[in-house]
Each structure stands twice: as C-alpha cells, then as structure tokens.
Design an enzyme around this catalytic site. Structure first.
Site, PDB file in Angstrom:
ATOM      1  N   ASP A 180     -30.455  57.910  42.499  1.00  0.00           N
ATOM      2  CA  ASP A 180     -30.119  56.854  41.544  1.00  0.00           C
ATOM      3  C   ASP A 180     -30.719  55.503  41.936  1.00  0.00           C
ATOM      4  O   ASP A 180     -31.088  54.712  41.072  1.00  0.00           O
ATOM      5  CB  ASP A 180     -28.581  56.742  41.459  1.00  0.00           C
ATOM      6  CG  ASP A 180     -28.111  55.762  40.405  1.00  0.00           C
ATOM      7  OD1 ASP A 180     -28.605  55.840  39.277  1.00  0.00           O
ATOM      8  OD2 ASP A 180     -27.247  54.907  40.713  1.00  0.00           O
ATOM      9  N   LYS A 190     -21.105  42.910  45.467  1.00  0.00           N
ATOM     10  CA  LYS A 190     -22.345  43.221  44.765  1.00  0.00           C
ATOM     11  C   LYS A 190     -23.388  42.231  45.247  1.00  0.00           C
ATOM     12  O   LYS A 190     -23.335  41.039  44.926  1.00  0.00           O
ATOM     13  CB  LYS A 190     -22.153  43.083  43.250  1.00  0.00           C
ATOM     14  CG  LYS A 190     -23.392  43.450  42.463  1.00  0.00           C
ATOM     15  CD  LYS A 190     -23.087  43.645  40.997  1.00  0.00           C
ATOM     16  CE  LYS A 190     -24.339  43.911  40.173  1.00  0.00           C
ATOM     17  NZ  LYS A 190     -24.999  45.166  40.476  1.00  0.00           N
ATOM     18  N   GLY A 231     -30.528  57.038  21.102  1.00  0.00           N
ATOM     19  CA  GLY A 231     -29.351  56.685  21.911  1.00  0.00           C
ATOM     20  C   GLY A 231     -28.878  55.299  21.496  1.00  0.00           C
ATOM     21  O   GLY A 231     -28.350  54.541  22.297  1.00  0.00           O
ATOM     22  N   LYS A 246     -22.090  52.473  46.577  1.00  0.00           N
ATOM     23  CA  LYS A 246     -21.060  52.002  45.650  1.00  0.00           C
ATOM     24  C   LYS A 246     -19.783  51.768  46.448  1.00  0.00           C
ATOM     25  O   LYS A 246     -19.595  52.334  47.524  1.00  0.00           O
ATOM     26  CB  LYS A 246     -20.816  53.043  44.561  1.00  0.00           C
ATOM     27  CG  LYS A 246     -22.081  53.341  43.758  1.00  0.00           C
ATOM     28  CD  LYS A 246     -21.826  53.382  42.286  1.00  0.00           C
ATOM     29  CE  LYS A 246     -23.065  53.732  41.501  1.00  0.00           C
ATOM     30  NZ  LYS A 246     -23.728  52.582  40.891  1.00  0.00           N
ATOM     31  N   ASP A 280     -38.218  50.697  35.466  1.00  0.00           N
ATOM     32  CA  ASP A 280     -37.348  50.538  36.627  1.00  0.00           C
ATOM     33  C   ASP A 280     -36.892  49.088  36.539  1.00  0.00           C
ATOM     34  O   ASP A 280     -37.673  48.166  36.803  1.00  0.00           O
ATOM     35  CB  ASP A 280     -38.152  50.756  37.920  1.00  0.00           C
ATOM     36  CG  ASP A 280     -37.278  50.552  39.149  1.00  0.00           C
ATOM     37  OD1 ASP A 280     -36.347  49.723  39.087  1.00  0.00           O
ATOM     38  OD2 ASP A 280     -37.522  51.210  40.168  1.00  0.00           O
ATOM     39  N   HIS A 281     -35.647  48.866  36.124  1.00  0.00           N
ATOM     40  CA  HIS A 281     -35.285  47.496  35.730  1.00  0.00           C
ATOM     41  C   HIS A 281     -35.330  46.516  36.904  1.00  0.00           C
ATOM     42  O   HIS A 281     -35.418  45.318  36.701  1.00  0.00           O
ATOM     43  CB  HIS A 281     -33.935  47.459  35.007  1.00  0.00           C
ATOM     44  CG  HIS A 281     -32.733  47.530  35.893  1.00  0.00           C
ATOM     45  ND1 HIS A 281     -32.227  48.699  36.368  1.00  0.00           N
ATOM     46  CD2 HIS A 281     -31.933  46.556  36.394  1.00  0.00           C
ATOM     47  CE1 HIS A 281     -31.174  48.440  37.117  1.00  0.00           C
ATOM     48  NE2 HIS A 281     -30.960  47.148  37.159  1.00  0.00           N
ATOM     49  N   HIS A 309     -35.407  51.929  42.651  1.00  0.00           N
ATOM     50  CA  HIS A 309     -35.284  50.479  42.871  1.00  0.00           C
ATOM     51  C   HIS A 309     -35.678  50.064  44.292  1.00  0.00           C
ATOM     52  O   HIS A 309     -36.480  49.155  44.488  1.00  0.00           O
ATOM     53  CB  HIS A 309     -33.848  50.009  42.617  1.00  0.00           C
ATOM     54  CG  HIS A 309     -33.318  50.367  41.268  1.00  0.00           C
ATOM     55  ND1 HIS A 309     -34.112  50.457  40.154  1.00  0.00           N
ATOM     56  CD2 HIS A 309     -32.062  50.655  40.837  1.00  0.00           C
ATOM     57  CE1 HIS A 309     -33.366  50.787  39.102  1.00  0.00           C
ATOM     58  NE2 HIS A 309     -32.125  50.913  39.497  1.00  0.00           N
ATOM     59  N   GLU A 321     -23.184  47.574  45.961  1.00  0.00           N
ATOM     60  CA  GLU A 321     -22.399  47.396  44.736  1.00  0.00           C
ATOM     61  C   GLU A 321     -20.927  47.528  45.069  1.00  0.00           C
ATOM     62  O   GLU A 321     -20.548  48.396  45.866  1.00  0.00           O
ATOM     63  CB  GLU A 321     -22.762  48.468  43.723  1.00  0.00           C
ATOM     64  CG  GLU A 321     -24.179  48.375  43.237  1.00  0.00           C
ATOM     65  CD  GLU A 321     -24.434  49.378  42.127  1.00  0.00           C
ATOM     66  OE1 GLU A 321     -24.218  49.032  40.977  1.00  0.00           O
ATOM     67  OE2 GLU A 321     -24.806  50.515  42.454  1.00  0.00           O
TER      68      GLU A 321
HETATM   69  C1  BG6 Z   1     -28.986  51.542  37.841  1.00  0.00           C
HETATM   70  C2  BG6 Z   1     -28.174  52.623  38.483  1.00  0.00           C
HETATM   71  O1  BG6 Z   1     -30.333  51.912  37.766  1.00  0.00           O
HETATM   72  O2  BG6 Z   1     -28.868  50.354  38.600  1.00  0.00           O
HETATM   73  C3  BG6 Z   1     -26.719  52.203  38.607  1.00  0.00           C
HETATM   74  O3  BG6 Z   1     -28.259  53.800  37.711  1.00  0.00           O
HETATM   75  C4  BG6 Z   1     -26.610  50.877  39.305  1.00  0.00           C
HETATM   76  O4  BG6 Z   1     -25.962  53.185  39.294  1.00  0.00           O
HETATM   77  C5  BG6 Z   1     -27.551  49.849  38.676  1.00  0.00           C
HETATM   78  O5  BG6 Z   1     -25.283  50.442  39.196  1.00  0.00           O
HETATM   79  C6  BG6 Z   1     -27.599  48.589  39.503  1.00  0.00           C
HETATM   80  O6  BG6 Z   1     -28.353  47.631  38.820  1.00  0.00           O
HETATM   81  P1  BG6 Z   1     -28.099  46.089  39.053  1.00  0.00           P
HETATM   82  O7  BG6 Z   1     -29.150  45.413  38.254  1.00  0.00           O
HETATM   83  O8  BG6 Z   1     -26.712  45.817  38.559  1.00  0.00           O
HETATM   84  O9  BG6 Z   1     -28.228  45.879  40.525  1.00  0.00           O
END
Ligand code: BG6
Length: 518
Positions: free
Chosen positions: A243, A353, A16, A348, A185-186, A248, A224
């Site tokens: 999602d 945000k 990707g 959303k 999981d960021h 998260h 967001e």
């Molecule tokens: C992602 C989701 O994992 O996290 C998105 O798939 C979301 O939908 C995003 O917008 C939000 O991440 P952050 O770091 O911008 O809060």
C-alpha cells in the site's frame, strides 16, 4: 511543469463516480482548480457507477464531499452552483458493451454542443481488478483511438505483485499508447515532494555534499495515526508494503537518490528515477529479516481514547496476517550511494500523522571542541517535511550565547505557508491539472511500476511463505514493533523522532528559530 494557461476543453469520465475517492479527493480537487480558474471554461464530468442515482442526488453527494474535504472548507452557494452545473451521472453496468457505446454517444453529444473536440480523460477510480474490463470496454467503443486526446488514469495499487503489474501493463499497452496512460501515485503531486527536485537541482550548494562522502544515512518516515477505517476489505489484501512502500516511499527515495536530469522533460525525469530502482541492491531471499520487518497493531490508546486492534476492524479476516507496519533497509549500488543505508518505515496507528525525509550527515572528521562543551552528539540533519507542515529544515551546531564555549543544536527552517503566504495545493489538484495538460512527468511509467515491484518482491515472497508468529506486535499509538528498532540498530542507527513532533511537543533538544518574513 509551471502552468501558464488553462488546459484545453476537457471531459472527465469517472468510473467509480459514486465512490470514496471521487467524493473525498477528485471532486474537491476539481472544485479548488475551478475556484483558482485552472479548469477550462469548457469542462464536463460524467460520473459512472452501479448505483441508481439521479443527477441531483449525485451532485448533492458530491457537495457534501467538497464541504467536508476541500482545503477551502465549506463551499459558497453561488460558486458551488456554477461548478456543479458541469456534472452528470449515469448508472452503468461495466460488463456491458452498451455502457461504453452510451458513453461514446454522450461524449460526442457534448462535443457537438461545444462545437469542438475535447480531451477525454477516463479515470479509473475503481478496484484494480476492474481495470482490464474497463479498458477493454473503452477500446471496443473506440474510445482509446485518439492518442492525443484520450487518456486513461489508473490509480494505485498498480497490480498486486510483479507478475500482475506486468500483465496489467501488457494488456493496457495493447489498447493504449504509453503516452496515454497516467499511473497515479499521489505522493508525487505533493508540493514538498516536487520541491525535492527544485531543492536539489535548482541550487548549487547541496549537490556537492549529496553523496556517501557526507551523508551517513537517510530515513523516510510516513506515519499515520488512523487505522484502516472503512477500507479493511482492500487493505487486508494489500498491507503496508504494497500500500505504501511499493509506491509512495520508493518514489520519494527515487527523488532523493536520483542523478540530475538534463531537463524536466517527462521521460528524462522518469529515466533518472527508474535508474535508482534498478540500482537498489537485491535483498537476498534467505536474508529478508535482516532487511525488512513487519508489524500489526493491537488495541491501544490514541489521544486518550481506546482504539481497537487491527483484527477487530471491519472487513478484516479473523486471523489476518496482513502487516499494518513495515520497515525496510535498502542500499543503492552506485558511486554516489554505495553503502549508505536508506531506512524506510510506514505504519497505521502510529502516534501521529507525519511524513518526512531525514538526511543525516556524517559526524565532523575531528572534534575540535572538547566533549564538555557539546550539549549533544547530533550531527547535521536536513529534514524535508512533507506533512503536516511542508517545509525544509536544517539542524546545525551553534555557540550558546554568553561567556565560554557551549555548543548546542539550532535549526534553520523554511515553511511553505510562511514563505509563500499560501497553503500549497492538494496533490490531486496538481495531478489532475497535469493529466488535463497531458504532462506525465509526475506519473509512473510502466517500467517504474514494475521495477518498484521487483524491489519488494523478495520481501513479499518471504512474508507470504513465513507467517508472523507474534502479531499483533505493536500497540496502537506507539512507533511500531521492537523489531523495527532492532533492524535499524544493526546498522548502528536509530529512528529519528520526526522533527515536527519534537517541536510540537516542546521536547526538542534544539531551539527552534523562525526565519523572519521578508
Ligand atoms: C494511500 C494509501 O495511497 O495513501 C492509504 O492507500 C494511505 O492507506 C494514504 O492512508 C496516505 O496518503 P496521505 O496523503 O494522507 O499521506
């Protein structure tokens, strides 16, 4: 967790490579690591995708991404040149065995050129349905064999529900050892999220009050202002619960609620987190509406501009029932948290945000001061701000200056940027470095991913079987459906305005104090 030396030589193979994640997140993160001298001297990135593209075009595309999304802003010519020399592109058909043979050959050539064996990181920046095919292809080309050096990084969503996550774990488990699998999981890479551990377990004063005797309830908000943008196709099959909450928000909850780990060894931290998921009270299938509500945005105004309804977004089904907002009430059945509600909400097209955790403490047991001197009825509140600012804030009561006794709320605050005079790294920088080091502490283990799906399973099932009658039920630019207010009001609470917004808008009931720099 603290890195002191650069990782060993490493090769990133990104499936990707021409995609959005690589463009917006992965390569900007690698670029910042490069500038901060965290990448090994010998590193190489091989981007793979279906599109036909020359190396030059690939690098130009990445350059635009870094210019647009790096926390450092625009690149400098010399720095970009030095960085981009480490990149190559290969057009690839992932269904063909010869693709994986070609990858193996390219990796071997690079290692021969370097005269050493490098860590090989296979990054799945692809839709989840492709992960099995890719991992199978890697295994057939024996690219999974070296347990120490070969790692596979799997992006969220990890599966679509409990059954598919289990199936994916099973199939990955046949090909890779668990220590080779990095489920990202960021949120866990965000500094403030990691700082929850430091805050709780490197200080002695918070732990004694971190329980049901002092804490009234906890709120976790991840709001967001964006809509689904160009991700309609993915999002319409996912929705806010899958999602955001499944991963998260539940991960943040685990960090807030977990018991103290005895060390920061990856499995010890992950054991303690998974214990929390196991103790979350199962939501009774016939009472889901008492615990969870969903919403979908209609058109509205954001920053003075009209924005479309979810149903008018690109790649969204005409009569889609996908939720763009979800709020959930959870309880953790153990000695520490019995009957303390944890309210989670995300959506959303909300007004801003902003992500934060609010720990709302109980009222004082007895009001010493008459109500006439209290300018509000708020109890102590600890806020862990995740974004846009990263910091920790504590609200408490203080006497107003002047004669007589008047009490109002004030705030003690710690902001990362202010305290450390630097912006924290992006989550992906932390996580990519951890993968290079082979440190899995901030990644999801197989059982964690499955336990998170188990927590939301009754909600997914209930929502699947009862279509919403009132969608769209919130206007873009508002805080979600009325049902979310009712959900929390049933517990005698209300959603707290994120502290960052109160202060920004000057509507704070408290005075914001700035901690002077040392
Ligand atoms: C992602 C989701 O994992 O996290 C998105 O798939 C979301 O939908 C995003 O917008 C939000 O991440 P952050 O770091 O911008 O809060």
């Amino acid at each position: 967790m603290q890195k002191e030396t650069r990782p060993d030589a490493g090769i990133f193979v990104i499936f990707g490579g021409a995609g959005d994640l690589t463009w917006r997140k992965l390569v900007p993160a690698l670029y910042n690591l490069f500038l901060d001298h965290w990448l090994p001297e010998k590193f190489w990135v091989l981007g793979l995708d279906r599109a036909k593209m020359s190396n030059e075009r690939f690098v130009k595309h990445l350059h635009e991404g870094v210019d647009g999304f790096s926390r450092r802003g625009q690149t400098r010519k010399e720095q970009w040149k030095a960085f981009s020399e480490h990149f190559a592109y290969m057009q690839a058909d992932f269904s063909q065995a010869k693709t994986f043979a070609a990858i193996a050959e390219k990796l071997a050539q690079k290692e021969d050129q370097w005269g050493l064996k490098a860590n090989r990181i296979f990054y799945m920046a692809v839709p989840p349905r492709m992960i099995e095919t890719l991992s199978q292809g890697l295994a057939e080309a024996k690219l999974n064999r070296d347990r120490r050096a070969c790692r596979i990084v799997v992006e969220k969503p990890f599966g679509h529900d409990l059954d598919s996550a289990r199936a994916l774990n099973r199939s990955l488990g046949k090909l890779f050892d668990e220590s080779q699998i990095f489920r990202i999981d960021h949120y866990l890479g965000k500094e403030t999220v990691q700082n929850i551990l430091a805050f709780r377990f490197a200080n002695s004063i918070f732990e004694p009050i971190w329980n049901r005797h002092y804490i009234d309830h906890v709120q976790i908000t991840v709001a967001e202002n964006m809509g689904v943008g160009h991700r309609g196709d993915y999002y319409d099959h996912a929705g806010a619960l899958r999602d955001m909450i499944q991963n998260h928000l539940l991960q943040v909850l685990c960090l807030i609620a977990m018991e103290a780990p005895t060390s920061f060894e990856a499995n010890e931290v992950r054991n303690k987190k998974v214990d929390v998921l196991h103790t979350i009270r199962k939501i009774p299938e016939d009472r889901v509406p008492e615990y969870a509500v969903r919403g979908q945005y209609g058109e509205g105004f954001m920053g003075g501009e009209q924005v479309p309804a979810y149903l008018s977004e690109a790649d969204v089904a005409e009569n889609s029932c996908t939720e763009t907002f979800a709020a959930v009430k959870l309880f953790i059945d153990n000695w520490r948290w019995q009957d303390v509600p944890f309210y989670l909400r995300t959506g959303k097209r909300l007004p801003a945000k902003v992500s934060e955790v609010s720990i709302q403490f109980r009222q004082v047991p007895h009001q010493t001061f008459p109500s006439t001197v209290l300018l509000d009825w708020l109890s102590n509140r600890l806020v862990i701000a995740i974004q846009p600012e990263e910091g920790i804030l504590l609200r408490f009561r203080a006497k107003n200056p002047g004669p007589g006794m008047r009490l109002s709320q004030v705030m003690m605050q710690f902001y990362y940027q202010e305290a450390f005079k630097t912006r924290p790294p992006e989550a992906y920088e932390t996580l990519l470095l951890d993968v290079m080091e082979g440190d899995a502490t901030l990644f999801m283990r197989a059982d964690q991913a499955e336990s998170s799906w188990s927590v939301i399973r009754p909600i997914l099932d209930f929502w699947e079987n009862s279509k919403p009658a009132d969608f769209p039920n919130y206007q873009a630019g508002t805080w979600g459906p009325e049902a979310a207010d009712i959900l929390i009001a049933r517990g005698g609470h209300s959603w707290l305005m994120p502290t960052m917004l109160e202060c920004d808008e000057g509507t704070a009931t408290c005075q914001v104090k700035t901690v002077p720099h040392q």
